[in-house]
Scaffold this motif. Structure first.
Motif, PDB file in Angstrom:
ATOM      1  N   THR A 100      21.579   9.525  23.029  1.00 37.95           N
ATOM      2  CA  THR A 100      21.267   8.428  22.115  1.00 37.95           C
ATOM      3  C   THR A 100      21.096   7.129  22.875  1.00 37.95           C
ATOM      4  OG1 THR A 100      22.339   9.427  20.198  1.00 37.95           O
ATOM      5  CG2 THR A 100      22.212   7.022  20.219  1.00 37.95           C
ATOM      6  N   VAL A 101      22.006   6.852  23.791  1.00 42.24           N
ATOM      7  CA  VAL A 101      21.935   5.616  24.568  1.00 42.24           C
ATOM      8  C   VAL A 101      20.611   5.550  25.333  1.00 42.24           C
ATOM      9  CG1 VAL A 101      22.960   4.359  26.503  1.00 42.24           C
ATOM     10  CG2 VAL A 101      24.431   5.304  24.717  1.00 42.24           C
ATOM     11  N   LEU A 102      20.227   6.643  25.966  1.00 43.33           N
ATOM     12  CA  LEU A 102      18.976   6.655  26.736  1.00 43.33           C
ATOM     13  C   LEU A 102      17.753   6.481  25.833  1.00 43.33           C
ATOM     14  CD1 LEU A 102      19.804   9.501  29.264  1.00 43.33           C
ATOM     15  CD2 LEU A 102      19.595   7.068  29.760  1.00 43.33           C
ATOM     16  N   VAL A 103      17.733   7.172  24.702  1.00 40.71           N
ATOM     17  CA  VAL A 103      16.602   7.073  23.775  1.00 40.71           C
ATOM     18  C   VAL A 103      16.492   5.651  23.227  1.00 40.71           C
ATOM     19  CG1 VAL A 103      15.729   7.823  21.521  1.00 40.71           C
ATOM     20  CG2 VAL A 103      16.534   9.515  23.171  1.00 40.71           C
ATOM     21  N   VAL A 104      17.613   5.079  22.820  1.00 40.99           N
ATOM     22  CA  VAL A 104      17.600   3.716  22.279  1.00 40.99           C
ATOM     23  C   VAL A 104      17.130   2.722  23.340  1.00 40.99           C
ATOM     24  CG1 VAL A 104      19.088   1.852  21.409  1.00 40.99           C
ATOM     25  CG2 VAL A 104      19.271   4.153  20.448  1.00 40.99           C
ATOM     26  N   GLU A 105      17.617   2.874  24.566  1.00 46.44           N
ATOM     27  CA  GLU A 105      17.176   1.997  25.661  1.00 46.44           C
ATOM     28  C   GLU A 105      15.660   2.079  25.839  1.00 46.44           C
ATOM     29  OE1 GLU A 105      18.364  -0.072  28.099  1.00 46.44           O
ATOM     30  OE2 GLU A 105      20.492  -0.027  27.626  1.00 46.44           O
ATOM     31  N   LEU A 106      15.127   3.284  25.884  1.00 43.20           N
ATOM     32  CA  LEU A 106      13.689   3.445  26.094  1.00 43.20           C
ATOM     33  C   LEU A 106      12.882   2.911  24.917  1.00 43.20           C
ATOM     34  CD1 LEU A 106      13.632   6.947  27.791  1.00 43.20           C
ATOM     35  CD2 LEU A 106      12.975   4.757  28.831  1.00 43.20           C
ATOM     36  N   LEU A 107      13.317   3.213  23.698  1.00 45.52           N
ATOM     37  CA  LEU A 107      12.578   2.733  22.529  1.00 45.52           C
ATOM     38  C   LEU A 107      12.705   1.220  22.366  1.00 45.52           C
ATOM     39  CD1 LEU A 107      13.213   5.548  19.903  1.00 45.52           C
ATOM     40  CD2 LEU A 107      11.143   5.106  21.240  1.00 45.52           C
ATOM     41  N   GLY A 108      13.678   0.627  23.048  1.00 47.45           N
ATOM     42  CA  GLY A 108      13.793  -0.826  23.042  1.00 47.45           C
ATOM     43  C   GLY A 108      12.604  -1.500  23.699  1.00 47.45           C
ATOM     44  N   LYS A 109      11.855  -0.747  24.488  1.00 48.60           N
ATOM     45  CA  LYS A 109      10.656  -1.272  25.149  1.00 48.60           C
ATOM     46  C   LYS A 109       9.427  -1.176  24.248  1.00 48.60           C
ATOM     47  CE  LYS A 109      12.626   0.129  29.519  1.00 48.60           C
ATOM     48  NZ  LYS A 109      12.600   1.067  30.619  1.00 48.60           N
TER      49      LYS A 109
ATOM     50  N   ARG B  56      17.306  -1.961  16.776  1.00 50.77           N
ATOM     51  CA  ARG B  56      17.188  -3.090  17.709  1.00 50.77           C
ATOM     52  C   ARG B  56      18.514  -3.845  17.812  1.00 50.77           C
ATOM     53  NH1 ARG B  56      12.044  -2.640  15.840  1.00 50.77           N
ATOM     54  NH2 ARG B  56      12.317  -3.972  14.023  1.00 50.77           N
ATOM     55  N   GLU B  57      19.255  -3.935  16.705  1.00 53.97           N
ATOM     56  CA  GLU B  57      20.585  -4.556  16.757  1.00 53.97           C
ATOM     57  C   GLU B  57      21.519  -3.743  17.652  1.00 53.97           C
ATOM     58  OE1 GLU B  57      22.206  -5.331  12.850  1.00 53.97           O
ATOM     59  OE2 GLU B  57      20.267  -6.108  12.166  1.00 53.97           O
ATOM     60  N   LEU B  58      21.352  -2.416  17.653  1.00 55.31           N
ATOM     61  CA  LEU B  58      22.176  -1.542  18.485  1.00 55.31           C
ATOM     62  C   LEU B  58      21.936  -1.784  19.973  1.00 55.31           C
ATOM     63  CD1 LEU B  58      24.191   0.810  18.699  1.00 55.31           C
ATOM     64  CD2 LEU B  58      22.235   2.372  18.416  1.00 55.31           C
ATOM     65  N   LEU B  59      20.769  -2.311  20.322  1.00 50.31           N
ATOM     66  CA  LEU B  59      20.478  -2.595  21.726  1.00 50.31           C
ATOM     67  C   LEU B  59      21.482  -3.579  22.336  1.00 50.31           C
ATOM     68  CD1 LEU B  59      16.594  -2.906  21.807  1.00 50.31           C
ATOM     69  CD2 LEU B  59      17.992  -1.227  23.027  1.00 50.31           C
ATOM     70  N   VAL B  60      22.005  -4.490  21.544  1.00 46.86           N
ATOM     71  CA  VAL B  60      22.930  -5.506  22.066  1.00 46.86           C
ATOM     72  C   VAL B  60      24.174  -4.847  22.671  1.00 46.86           C
ATOM     73  CG1 VAL B  60      24.357  -7.509  21.488  1.00 46.86           C
ATOM     74  CG2 VAL B  60      22.035  -7.301  20.550  1.00 46.86           C
ATOM     75  N   PRO B  61      24.939  -4.033  21.903  1.00 46.00           N
ATOM     76  CA  PRO B  61      26.097  -3.390  22.523  1.00 46.00           C
ATOM     77  C   PRO B  61      25.715  -2.336  23.555  1.00 46.00           C
ATOM     78  CG  PRO B  61      25.891  -2.692  20.229  1.00 46.00           C
ATOM     79  CD  PRO B  61      24.902  -3.799  20.455  1.00 46.00           C
ATOM     80  N   VAL B  62      24.579  -1.671  23.391  1.00 47.92           N
ATOM     81  CA  VAL B  62      24.153  -0.670  24.371  1.00 47.92           C
ATOM     82  C   VAL B  62      23.878  -1.347  25.712  1.00 47.92           C
ATOM     83  CG1 VAL B  62      22.226   0.854  24.989  1.00 47.92           C
ATOM     84  CG2 VAL B  62      23.316   1.081  22.765  1.00 47.92           C
ATOM     85  N   HIS B  63      23.185  -2.485  25.683  1.00 47.77           N
ATOM     86  CA  HIS B  63      22.929  -3.223  26.929  1.00 47.77           C
ATOM     87  C   HIS B  63      24.244  -3.718  27.530  1.00 47.77           C
ATOM     88  CE1 HIS B  63      18.624  -3.067  26.913  1.00 47.77           C
ATOM     89  NE2 HIS B  63      18.490  -3.773  25.818  1.00 47.77           N
ATOM     90  N   ALA B  64      25.146  -4.195  26.676  1.00 47.36           N
ATOM     91  CA  ALA B  64      26.432  -4.699  27.171  1.00 47.36           C
ATOM     92  C   ALA B  64      27.212  -3.578  27.859  1.00 47.36           C
ATOM     93  CB  ALA B  64      27.240  -5.301  26.029  1.00 47.36           C
TER      94      ALA B  64
END
Length: 121
Positions: free
Chosen positions: A24-33, A87-95
């Motif tokens: 999930t973390v990897l997919v969310v990171e990639l889709l953040g682009k 997109r809101e989930l990107l904040v804690p995922v990036h952190a």
């Protein structure tokens, strides 16, 4: 910290299980682009099976983090994209990613100490 009754704890636990999963973390990171197609995601992640990526994307779609858009072309084109919630989930995922990069040396040192103590015992 989780406050409340056991139903609240179970609900929070279920969400954290979804967002804490490594795929999930990897997919969310990639889709953040930006939006991506299935095979593009699979190629960029590497090491994930088609079955696991499908399950991960379905779970993310079910939980409201990802949308799936099918275009009526031949063959059909399917794009995956983060929702506002995603997109809101990107904040804690990036952190968490930043924290991991900063602390990887400390974690590896702790693992080495632990492994050494286990071999000696």
């Amino acid at each position: 910290m989780i406050h409340g009754n056991s139903a609240d704890c179970r609900a929070v636990s279920g969400i954290l299980a979804r967002v804490g999963d490594k795929w999930t973390v990897l997919v969310v990171e990639l889709l953040g682009k930006g939006p991506m197609r299935f095979n593009e995601l699979r190629r960029m992640i590497g090491g994930i099976s088609q079955k696991m990526l499908t399950a991960t994307l379905r779970g993310l779609e079910r939980d409201g983090f990802v949308t799936r858009t099918v275009y009526p072309t031949i063959p059909p084109r399917v794009d995956y994209e983060l929702t506002d919630l995603g997109r809101e989930l990107l904040v804690p995922v990036h952190a968490l990613g930043d924290w991991a990069r900063v602390n990887i040396g400390r974690v590896e040192a702790a693992r080495a100490r632990f492994d050494s103590s286990q071999k000696a015992a």
